[in-house]
Design a protein around this motif. Structure first.
Motif, PDB file in Angstrom:
ATOM      1  N   ARG A 107       0.820  -1.222   0.000  1.00 25.89           N
ATOM      2  CA  ARG A 107       0.000   0.000   0.000  1.00 25.89           C
ATOM      3  C   ARG A 107       0.849   1.266   0.000  1.00 25.89           C
ATOM      4  N   ILE A 108       2.134   1.125   0.348  1.00 16.89           N
ATOM      5  CA  ILE A 108       3.059   2.260   0.305  1.00 16.89           C
ATOM      6  C   ILE A 108       3.816   2.274  -1.010  1.00 16.89           C
ATOM      7  N   ASP A 109       4.335   1.131  -1.400  1.00 20.45           N
ATOM      8  CA  ASP A 109       5.210   1.049  -2.560  1.00 20.45           C
ATOM      9  C   ASP A 109       4.444   1.070  -3.876  1.00 20.45           C
ATOM     10  N   THR A 110       3.383   0.285  -3.958  1.00 19.07           N
ATOM     11  CA  THR A 110       2.579   0.201  -5.200  1.00 19.07           C
ATOM     12  C   THR A 110       1.096   0.241  -4.837  1.00 19.07           C
ATOM     13  N   PRO A 111       0.607   1.373  -4.355  1.00 17.98           N
ATOM     14  CA  PRO A 111      -0.774   1.438  -3.846  1.00 17.98           C
ATOM     15  C   PRO A 111      -1.831   1.161  -4.912  1.00 17.98           C
ATOM     16  N   TRP A 112      -1.493   1.323  -6.195  1.00 18.69           N
ATOM     17  CA  TRP A 112      -2.456   1.045  -7.264  1.00 18.69           C
ATOM     18  C   TRP A 112      -2.825  -0.433  -7.322  1.00 18.69           C
ATOM     19  N   LEU A 113      -2.034  -1.290  -6.692  1.00 15.76           N
ATOM     20  CA  LEU A 113      -2.364  -2.714  -6.638  1.00 15.76           C
ATOM     21  C   LEU A 113      -3.331  -3.028  -5.503  1.00 15.76           C
ATOM     22  N   VAL A 114      -3.525  -2.040  -4.607  1.00 16.47           N
ATOM     23  CA  VAL A 114      -4.406  -2.235  -3.455  1.00 16.47           C
ATOM     24  C   VAL A 114      -5.812  -1.740  -3.744  1.00 16.47           C
ATOM     25  N   GLY A 115      -5.928  -0.591  -4.378  1.00 22.76           N
ATOM     26  CA  GLY A 115      -7.239  -0.010  -4.647  1.00 22.76           C
ATOM     27  C   GLY A 115      -7.104   1.305  -5.382  1.00 22.76           C
ATOM     28  N   ASP A 116      -8.160   2.101  -5.341  1.00 26.04           N
ATOM     29  CA  ASP A 116      -8.139   3.396  -6.017  1.00 26.04           C
ATOM     30  C   ASP A 116      -7.091   4.312  -5.399  1.00 26.04           C
ATOM     31  N   CYS A 117      -6.435   5.093  -6.242  1.00 22.93           N
ATOM     32  CA  CYS A 117      -5.373   5.995  -5.795  1.00 22.93           C
ATOM     33  C   CYS A 117      -5.746   7.440  -6.101  1.00 22.93           C
ATOM     34  N   LYS A 118      -5.180   8.331  -5.327  1.00 21.59           N
ATOM     35  CA  LYS A 118      -5.195   9.742  -5.673  1.00 21.59           C
ATOM     36  C   LYS A 118      -3.937   9.978  -6.501  1.00 21.59           C
ATOM     37  N   TRP A 119      -4.098  10.120  -7.805  1.00 21.00           N
ATOM     38  CA  TRP A 119      -2.959  10.124  -8.716  1.00 21.00           C
ATOM     39  C   TRP A 119      -2.291  11.506  -8.770  1.00 21.00           C
ATOM     40  N   THR A 120      -1.375  11.718  -7.841  1.00 24.58           N
ATOM     41  CA  THR A 120      -0.553  12.921  -7.868  1.00 24.58           C
ATOM     42  C   THR A 120       0.512  12.765  -8.945  1.00 24.58           C
ATOM     43  N   GLY A 121       1.202  13.852  -9.251  1.00 24.45           N
ATOM     44  CA  GLY A 121       2.289  13.786 -10.216  1.00 24.45           C
ATOM     45  C   GLY A 121       3.390  12.839  -9.774  1.00 24.45           C
ATOM     46  N   GLU A 122       3.716  12.867  -8.462  1.00 23.95           N
ATOM     47  CA  GLU A 122       4.781  12.009  -7.944  1.00 23.95           C
ATOM     48  C   GLU A 122       4.396  10.546  -8.043  1.00 23.95           C
ATOM     49  N   ALA A 127       6.360  11.170 -18.377  1.00 25.08           N
ATOM     50  CA  ALA A 127       7.332  10.455 -17.537  1.00 25.08           C
ATOM     51  C   ALA A 127       8.697  10.402 -18.205  1.00 25.08           C
ATOM     52  N   PHE A 128       8.699  10.154 -19.517  1.00 22.52           N
ATOM     53  CA  PHE A 128       9.964  10.089 -20.257  1.00 22.52           C
ATOM     54  C   PHE A 128      10.701  11.422 -20.185  1.00 22.52           C
ATOM     55  N   ASN A 129       9.983  12.509 -20.414  1.00 22.67           N
ATOM     56  CA  ASN A 129      10.605  13.841 -20.377  1.00 22.67           C
ATOM     57  C   ASN A 129      11.157  14.160 -18.993  1.00 22.67           C
ATOM     58  N   ARG A 130      10.393  13.776 -17.976  1.00 24.66           N
ATOM     59  CA  ARG A 130      10.854  14.049 -16.608  1.00 24.66           C
ATOM     60  C   ARG A 130      12.158  13.313 -16.325  1.00 24.66           C
ATOM     61  N   LEU A 131      12.251  12.051 -16.725  1.00 22.88           N
ATOM     62  CA  LEU A 131      13.481  11.295 -16.531  1.00 22.88           C
ATOM     63  C   LEU A 131      14.626  11.901 -17.336  1.00 22.88           C
ATOM     64  N   GLN A 132      14.335  12.267 -18.548  1.00 20.78           N
ATOM     65  CA  GLN A 132      15.359  12.843 -19.418  1.00 20.78           C
ATOM     66  C   GLN A 132      15.927  14.123 -18.824  1.00 20.78           C
ATOM     67  N   HIS A 133      15.068  14.908 -18.179  1.00 18.11           N
ATOM     68  CA  HIS A 133      15.506  16.184 -17.607  1.00 18.11           C
ATOM     69  C   HIS A 133      16.348  16.017 -16.344  1.00 18.11           C
ATOM     70  N   THR A 134      16.366  14.807 -15.779  1.00 20.61           N
ATOM     71  CA  THR A 134      17.228  14.589 -14.603  1.00 20.61           C
ATOM     72  C   THR A 134      18.684  14.401 -15.000  1.00 20.61           C
ATOM     73  N   ILE A 135      18.939  14.022 -16.249  1.00 19.69           N
ATOM     74  CA  ILE A 135      20.305  13.679 -16.684  1.00 19.69           C
ATOM     75  C   ILE A 135      21.088  14.943 -17.024  1.00 19.69           C
ATOM     76  N   THR A 136      22.250  15.088 -16.426  1.00 20.65           N
ATOM     77  CA  THR A 136      23.095  16.236 -16.737  1.00 20.65           C
ATOM     78  C   THR A 136      24.555  15.890 -16.516  1.00 20.65           C
ATOM     79  N   GLY A 137      25.386  16.347 -17.422  1.00 21.78           N
ATOM     80  CA  GLY A 137      26.831  16.239 -17.248  1.00 21.78           C
ATOM     81  C   GLY A 137      27.413  17.450 -16.546  1.00 21.78           C
ATOM     82  N   TRP A 138      26.518  18.372 -16.120  1.00 23.21           N
ATOM     83  CA  TRP A 138      26.931  19.622 -15.467  1.00 23.21           C
ATOM     84  C   TRP A 138      26.272  19.726 -14.092  1.00 23.21           C
TER      85      TRP A 138
END
Length: 640
Positions: free
Chosen positions: A274-289, A336-347
């Motif tokens: 219910r903490i790690d994958t709450p969508w497997l338990v029931g309805d979720c409040k789908w925040t961005g995180e 989700a893809f864009n968010r992950l891509q924006h985490t990558i930086t060589g600077w």
């Protein structure tokens, strides 16, 4: 952005009021941190003591040892001193004791209980029962029967306090223990002995046997509360609460107890469904995180890049309600893809003269003042050696701040080697005294002040060697020697005002634009946790200073765990050459390379652990559909 707010919190309540999910078989409550949970447990115990006393009855407590209950005992002592809680009508039975073990030994549970509780309250010594580790082997069976009889004669346990080991043991009931087992002697599991090794200064000094209350004895208690704190317990907590009842995880036997509660902090509860994958338990409040976390999970579960996930993948994995909120799976995937891509930086210090709208760090100022806080004198290069290298190469003013001396992690033979070399060159009598101190030390003794000084100096020299290799001037390397650590023993002092003042001074002197600090709470020493608390306390005191408005804080993790992919806010790629440079920097810490004192159950050397972890992070990014790199270091931003 990390704010260290609990993922999920349930009010502390009796077990009968808990509505279990289809996954959970034991009532549990989750607190923001161990301190809050421990205080609640102490207050339940205090209420029971008062209630029984008011009824003219004795309160029979089953007590545990180890790190988990220490704060409970601290609060009980406070309640006794400040609020008049009396233990005159309390009878106690401890769970276990090493065998053989003298009562005067500082590692004995007899010593532990008197140090943390009995010497500070008004309990009648005759009401205190702790298994006797001095009983002759041939007399143990008869002694254990008498221990059981004493519990029955007292009326049985009204309340049993428990911790849990990584093997799933309660008391010292190791895997294979029987459902109805009684008090007995037992051979300790290797993992249990490994976890105890730091306190005994090495695995070879940990007893192989113990006397323990049995599972059947524990299950007869009218009320059971089990506490678990920290990341290291997350896996066994999930298995105990959600897994099948099995002798391989003895704590699962508590699933059939009618009045058991597990009291957890958010780290130990992190793997519950219910903490790690709450969508497997029931309805979720789908925040961005939560949506981002779910997409990363779904991609890795389906072994498909994020951009290839389909409506069917969502529907088959309990995420149809998320899908219905968006126009299509592709719309969710691309976010989700864009968010992950924006985490990558060589600077990692920010890219000068670049649009930083979607970059983890600011472009301005181009040359930043940076503090890398390192709890021990090698965490900087082990945890973020590649990022360290980039910050220096890209022209930032990097200061490395070692929070503790790390002297207890230097083995005696390493210190002896240095002392003998110095003595052979005709140096002062000090080294002769050090050689003598080491030679006379027993397994129960602590290092003398001279030996501690030498060990601390060795670690300083190793640190300077590594920072010079990384291109840092010596005057930008700082050793704080925080007082909480400098006890000369494994047990450290609580964090105090003097520690915070030292932290404040270094931050105010440097006025950093960036702070890097260890957010690795899985550190088995506990030193990382205290050093992080010291930083948080310092930031709280300094946050209104004008220079702090321009300061960002990034948390790295150490040799034990990495941030989960969905948590990462800055991922710094490493080239094969940088991987090798990081390895060489770690090698400067020679005393921590081979046969390190506090290695835990993972027998890989620290440089191997770090490389494997960094390569795994890069591989996960690749599996999610991002670019392929040799390795990556990960960071989470802390909002203070």
């Amino acid at each position: 952005m990390k704010t260290f707010i609990p993922v999920h919190t349930i009010d502390y309540q009796p077990a009968g009021q808990f509505e279990e999910t289809r996954f959970e078989k034991i009532h549990n409550v989750i607190f923001e941190d161990a301190k809050q949970g421990a205080i609640q447990v102490a207050h339940e115990m205090a209420d029971l003591i008062r209630k029984k006393s008011n009824q003219g009855k004795t309160c029979v407590l089953g007590l545990a040892t180890g790190s988990s209950p220490i704060r409970v005992y601290e609060e009980l002592v406070r309640l006794h001193r400040e609020e008049g809680l009396s233990f005159k009508h309390v009878v106690t039975f401890n769970l276990d004791e090493y065998h053989p073990m003298e009562k005067s030994n500082i590692q004995s549970y007899h010593y532990f209980m008197h140090q943390h509780l009995f010497d500070h309250v008004d309990i009648d010594p005759s009401n205190v029962h702790i298994p006797d580790g001095t009983i002759a082997s041939e007399d143990v069976k008869a002694y254990c029967r008498s221990y059981e009889q004493s519990i029955e004669a007292a009326g049985g346990l009204d309340f049993q306090l428990l911790g849990i080991g990584r093997t799933g043991h309660i008391g010292f009931n190791e895997p294979g223990s029987h459902f109805n087992s009684a008090t007995r002697d037992i051979t300790l599991d290797h993992i249990t002995r490994v976890d105890a090794a730091p306190a005994f200064k090495g695995l070879e000094n940990v007893p192989r046997k113990a006397i323990t209350m049995g599972i059947g004895t524990i299950r007869k208690a009218k009320r059971i509360v089990l506490m678990a704190w920290g990341q290291n317990k997350a896996e066994v907590i999930k298995g105990t609460i959600e897994g099948a009842m099995s002798p391989e995880v003895p704590a699962t036997y508590l699933q059939e107890h009618e009045n058991t509660t597990f009291v957890l902090d958010r780290e130990s509860a992190a793997h519950l469904t219910r903490i790690d994958t709450p969508w497997l338990v029931g309805d979720c409040k789908w925040t961005g995180e939560l949506t981002h976390k779910a997409l990363v999970w779904l991609s890795l579960q389906k072994e498909k890049p994020i951009l290839q996930l389909t409506d069917k993948d969502y529907n088959d994995s309990g995420m149809s309600d998320l899908l219905s909120m968006e126009q299509s799976s592709y719309e969710i995937n691309i976010k989700a893809f864009n968010r992950l891509q924006h985490t990558i930086t060589g600077w990692p210090g920010g890219k000068p003269s670049a649009d930083d709208t979607h970059r983890p760090e600011r472009a301005v100022p181009a040359c930043k003042r940076v503090i890398i806080f390192s709890p021990h004198p090698d965490d900087d290069v082990i945890s973020m050696g590649g990022t360290f290298d980039r910050l220096v190469a890209q022209g930032h003013e990097v200061h490395v701040v070692y929070q503790t001396s790390g002297n207890i992690a230097v083995a005696d033979h390493e210190a002896l080697k240095v002392a003998e070399v110095a003595q052979s060159m005709g140096e002062s009598n000090m080294f002769e005294q050090i050689i003598q101190d080491i030679g006379q030390k027993t397994t129960e003794d602590y290092d003398s002040s001279l030996v501690r000084k030498l060990k601390g100096t060795i670690r300083r020299a190793e640190s300077i060697g590594a920072t010079r290799y990384m291109g840092i001037p010596d005057d930008q390397v700082h050793f704080l020697d925080l007082p909480f650590y400098e006890t000369g023993t494994i047990k450290k002092n609580p964090l105090g005002p003097e520690d915070i003042a030292i932290m404040n001074q270094i931050i105010e002197t440097i006025k950093p634009h960036q702070i890097y600090a260890a957010g690795d709470l899985a550190d088995p020493h506990g030193t990382h946790r205290v050093c992080l608390e010291a930083l948080f306390a310092s930031l709280e005191e300094l946050k209104k200073k004008p220079f702090m408005k321009a300061c960002w804080v990034w948390l790295y993790r150490g040799a034990w765990h990495e941030w989960d992919i969905h948590e990462i806010e800055m991922a710094v790629p490493m080239s094969p050459e940088q991987v090798l440079r990081k390895r060489k920097a770690i090698f400067y810490h020679q005393t921590q390379k081979d046969g390190v004192m506090f290695q835990g159950e993972d027998l890989r050397e620290f440089w191997v652990r770090a490389e494997d972890r960094n390569k795994d992070t890069a591989l996960k990014y690749q599996k999610l559909g991002l670019a392929s790199y040799a390795a990556m270091e990960a960071f989470v931003k802390y909002d203070f």
